[in-house]
Each structure stands twice: as C-alpha cells, then as structure tokens.
Write a protein that holds these residues in place. Sequence first.
Motif, short mmCIF file in Angstrom:
data_model
loop_
_atom_site.label_atom_id
_atom_site.label_comp_id
_atom_site.label_asym_id
_atom_site.label_seq_id
_atom_site.Cartn_x
_atom_site.Cartn_y
_atom_site.Cartn_z
N PHE A 166 -20.44 -6.91 5.41
CA PHE A 166 -19.54 -6.31 4.43
C PHE A 166 -18.89 -5.05 5.00
CE2 PHE A 166 -18.52 -3.23 1.21
CZ PHE A 166 -17.58 -3.94 0.49
N THR A 167 -19.68 -4.19 5.61
CA THR A 167 -19.14 -2.95 6.17
C THR A 167 -18.06 -3.25 7.21
OG1 THR A 167 -21.26 -1.83 5.79
CG2 THR A 167 -19.74 -0.79 7.34
N GLU A 168 -18.31 -4.19 8.09
CA GLU A 168 -17.33 -4.55 9.11
C GLU A 168 -16.09 -5.21 8.51
OE1 GLU A 168 -17.22 -3.56 12.30
OE2 GLU A 168 -18.98 -2.40 11.71
N ALA A 169 -16.27 -5.99 7.44
CA ALA A 169 -15.12 -6.61 6.78
C ALA A 169 -14.20 -5.54 6.19
CB ALA A 169 -15.58 -7.57 5.69
N LEU A 170 -14.77 -4.49 5.60
CA LEU A 170 -13.97 -3.41 5.06
C LEU A 170 -13.25 -2.65 6.17
CD1 LEU A 170 -12.96 -1.84 2.62
CD2 LEU A 170 -15.09 -0.49 2.70
N LYS A 171 -13.94 -2.40 7.26
CA LYS A 171 -13.30 -1.73 8.41
C LYS A 171 -12.17 -2.58 8.97
CE LYS A 171 -17.26 0.95 10.09
NZ LYS A 171 -18.20 1.10 11.23
N SER B 32 0.83 -1.20 0.00
CA SER B 32 0.00 0.00 0.00
C SER B 32 0.86 1.24 0.00
CB SER B 32 -0.94 0.01 1.20
OG SER B 32 -0.22 0.05 2.40
N SER B 33 0.28 2.30 -0.50
CA SER B 33 0.97 3.57 -0.59
C SER B 33 0.04 4.64 -0.03
CB SER B 33 1.31 3.85 -2.05
OG SER B 33 1.87 5.11 -2.20
N LYS C 190 -7.36 -0.97 -4.79
CA LYS C 190 -7.67 0.15 -5.69
C LYS C 190 -7.46 1.49 -4.98
CE LYS C 190 -10.53 1.87 -9.25
NZ LYS C 190 -9.58 2.43 -10.15
N ALA C 191 -7.81 1.57 -3.72
CA ALA C 191 -7.67 2.83 -2.97
C ALA C 191 -6.24 3.11 -2.54
CB ALA C 191 -8.58 2.80 -1.74
N PHE C 192 -5.53 2.09 -2.10
CA PHE C 192 -4.23 2.32 -1.46
C PHE C 192 -3.02 1.71 -2.15
CE2 PHE C 192 -7.30 2.36 2.19
CZ PHE C 192 -7.31 3.73 2.33
N ALA C 193 -3.22 0.86 -3.14
CA ALA C 193 -2.09 0.25 -3.82
C ALA C 193 -2.08 0.58 -5.32
CB ALA C 193 -2.08 -1.26 -3.61
N ASN C 194 -3.02 1.39 -5.75
CA ASN C 194 -3.10 1.82 -7.15
C ASN C 194 -3.16 0.64 -8.12
OD1 ASN C 194 -3.00 4.57 -6.42
ND2 ASN C 194 -0.79 4.43 -6.23
N GLN D 188 -12.53 -11.20 -0.48
CA GLN D 188 -12.06 -10.90 -1.84
C GLN D 188 -12.42 -9.47 -2.23
OE1 GLN D 188 -14.08 -13.87 -4.13
NE2 GLN D 188 -12.53 -15.44 -3.75
N LEU D 189 -13.66 -9.07 -1.95
CA LEU D 189 -14.10 -7.72 -2.31
C LEU D 189 -13.30 -6.65 -1.58
CD1 LEU D 189 -17.98 -8.24 -2.31
CD2 LEU D 189 -16.58 -7.60 -4.30
N THR D 190 -13.12 -6.83 -0.28
CA THR D 190 -12.41 -5.81 0.49
C THR D 190 -10.94 -5.74 0.07
OG1 THR D 190 -12.04 -7.33 2.35
CG2 THR D 190 -13.98 -5.91 2.46
N GLU D 191 -10.37 -6.85 -0.33
CA GLU D 191 -8.99 -6.85 -0.84
C GLU D 191 -8.91 -6.02 -2.12
OE1 GLU D 191 -4.93 -7.84 -0.84
OE2 GLU D 191 -6.41 -8.29 0.70
#
Length: 175
Positions: free
Chosen positions: A59-64, A30-31, A170-174, A162-165
């Motif tokens: 899903f929300t908790e998995a992303l957090k 991540s960047s 996309k957000a932090f590793a471009n 898989q989704l949260t990965e």
Amino acid sequence: MKRIPKLLIFVICLFALGPSCSYKLSLTGSSIPLDMKTIRVDFFENNAALVVNNLSTQFTEALKDRIRNTTRLAIVTGDADASFSGSITDYNIAPISVTAGSNNVAPIAGASRLTITVSVKYVNNLKDGKKDSFDATFSKYQNYTGDINTQEQTLIAAIDKQLTEDIFNKAFANW
C-alpha cells in the motif's frame, strides 16, 4: 460544478497574473500549489486484525507510485511541504452470496468480498495549506469467487489502486 471555479482561477491567473499565479492546474485534474515541491509518505502500518505480510509495503509503495507517476513532487524522508501518514485499519474477507453444498454438506460461499480500510492523515505544511489538510478513512473492496489464496495479491493490487486514487483526489483534486 467544481471545475468552473478552477477554470476561472486558471483564466484569471493566465491573463491577469501571468507566471506569478500560485496554482498549477493539470490534465490529471489535480491542483497542486506551484510552491509545493516535496512530499513525505510515511510507512502505513498494518493494524488490522487479519494480517497479510506484505500489505503495508504494497500500500505504501502504491501511494508513492501514484504521486511519482502523476505529479512533479519529489518524495523525501525528512521535512516536506506536505505529508501522508496513517495505517491500515481493516482487512476483511466476507461472503456476499451462498451456494448450496453437495451431499448434505453445509452451504458454502459462492462469492466473497475482500475489503481494505485505511486511515490517512494528509498535512499541507505550506503557509496557506492548512485548509487542505485532512484526517479521513478510505475503504474499498473487490468481489471474487473461489479460493482467496490464488487471487489475494491481484485483489490487493486492485484495491490499492482504488484507495490511492481516492486519497490522491482528496489531497490534490479537492474531491
């Protein structure tokens, strides 16, 4: 090829700029800008035609959890340096193979596929962060055999991972 520019930035920051470098490169790939300290993760409402009671919360908790476990960012409920919002747009169960029924019974699904699709908006509120913001759809699936009721929560957890990965990358590793 994408790692070479990140490595070059890291080397330049390390030798030329020292501790004033504004990007952090980590072993997770991540960047995250050093000045990013907080992130808000809004509740992902389930807008799919087929509703599973706890799908939005899971899903929300998995992303957090993905953010908590792999970054230094603090998850907040108010103003933040960045934010995730969106909704679950599809929850679909479909047969992927058919087997013959017995005793003149119609064919039945031999294997099925559970697919979850989410719409995600990521906003980087930092001065130079707008270029990193995105609005995208992510979809993942798991195949299974047998009755969905006995496997559904396990399948959902695997798909959420898989989704949260993908969203995190996309957000932090471009990616």
